[in-house]
Scaffold this active site. Structure first.
Site, short mmCIF file in Angstrom:
data_model
loop_
_atom_site.label_atom_id
_atom_site.label_comp_id
_atom_site.label_asym_id
_atom_site.label_seq_id
_atom_site.Cartn_x
_atom_site.Cartn_y
_atom_site.Cartn_z
N THR A 10 44.44 120.77 18.15
CA THR A 10 44.70 119.26 18.62
C THR A 10 44.92 119.37 20.04
OG1 THR A 10 46.72 119.56 17.61
CG2 THR A 10 44.89 118.63 16.13
N GLU A 11 45.54 120.27 20.65
CA GLU A 11 46.09 120.09 21.88
C GLU A 11 44.89 119.47 22.97
OE1 GLU A 11 45.41 124.64 21.34
OE2 GLU A 11 45.61 122.85 20.20
N VAL A 12 43.60 119.66 22.54
CA VAL A 12 42.49 119.31 23.57
C VAL A 12 42.71 117.70 23.53
CG1 VAL A 12 41.06 121.08 23.05
CG2 VAL A 12 40.84 119.16 21.79
N ILE A 69 45.27 115.98 24.22
CA ILE A 69 46.24 115.45 25.23
C ILE A 69 45.76 116.31 26.41
CG2 ILE A 69 48.15 114.97 23.61
CD1 ILE A 69 49.29 117.62 24.42
#
Length: 188
Positions: A129-131, A133
């Protein structure tokens, strides 16, 4: 207050991430305590296997972004490089089993992939999920890529979608996904 708890029983050391309020994010304190627990496991001759698990609904939410971006009082505890943390599991002479009983995203994916065996509750959601942001899953890719097919890795790294544990098994990130009421039996 300790964010990582350990319990040795029948030659099995259980390490529990216990920062429910912060979704077991990899804060400086949690990672430091986790390294200490790994040291305990590696040096204690009474430990034959280690189980890494979580309290709460999240196994690990990845890096503690609030801590990293905060300009508040600086902690005397310096953050541990995630690559060092993941490498410690992989280089340990003891086998590590991930008991994933909560959602596992971002840096949590690196923890799950670092385990020798990872077993999850089938309702748990995973994701890079960091992608979403704008952060590439660079550090965790070192431990995730060897377990994944290249096409699936590219898609997961670019999309940042969440997916169920059964999909994580299909992708090779974890070994198995079982109903929540069978998780402990599967880990044993």
């Amino acid at each position: 207050m300790s964010l990582v708890e350990t319990n040795l029983e029948n030659e099995v050391l259980t390490i529990t991430l216990n920062d429910e309020e912060n979704r077991n994010a990899l804060s400086a304190q949690l990672t430091t305590e986790l390294i200490e627990a790994i040291d305990e496991a590696d040096t204690n001759p009474n430990v034959r296997v280690v189980v890494l698990t979580n309290s709460g609904k999240v196994f690990c939410a990845g890096a503690d972004l609030a801590e990293r971006s905060s300009e508040k009082e600086k902690s005397s505890i310096k953050p541990v490089d995630p690559a060092l943390l993941f490498g410690r599991f992989q280089k340990s002479p003891k086998p590590y089993v991930g008991r994933i009983a909560g959602h596992c995203v971002a840096g949590g994916m690196g923890l799950a992939a670092s385990m020798d065996i990872s077993i999850a509750d089938e309702t748990v959601k995973f994701g890079f999920t960091e992608v979403r942001i704008g952060v590439a899953p660079a550090v965790i890719s070192v431990v995730c890529l060897p377990k994944m097919r290249q096409a699936e890795a590219k898609e997961a790294f670019l999309r940042g979608n969440r997916f169920l544990a059964t999909e994580a098994v299909r992708m090779g990130l974890i070994n198995s996904a079982v109903p929540a009421n069978k998780l402990d039996d599967a880990v044993k």
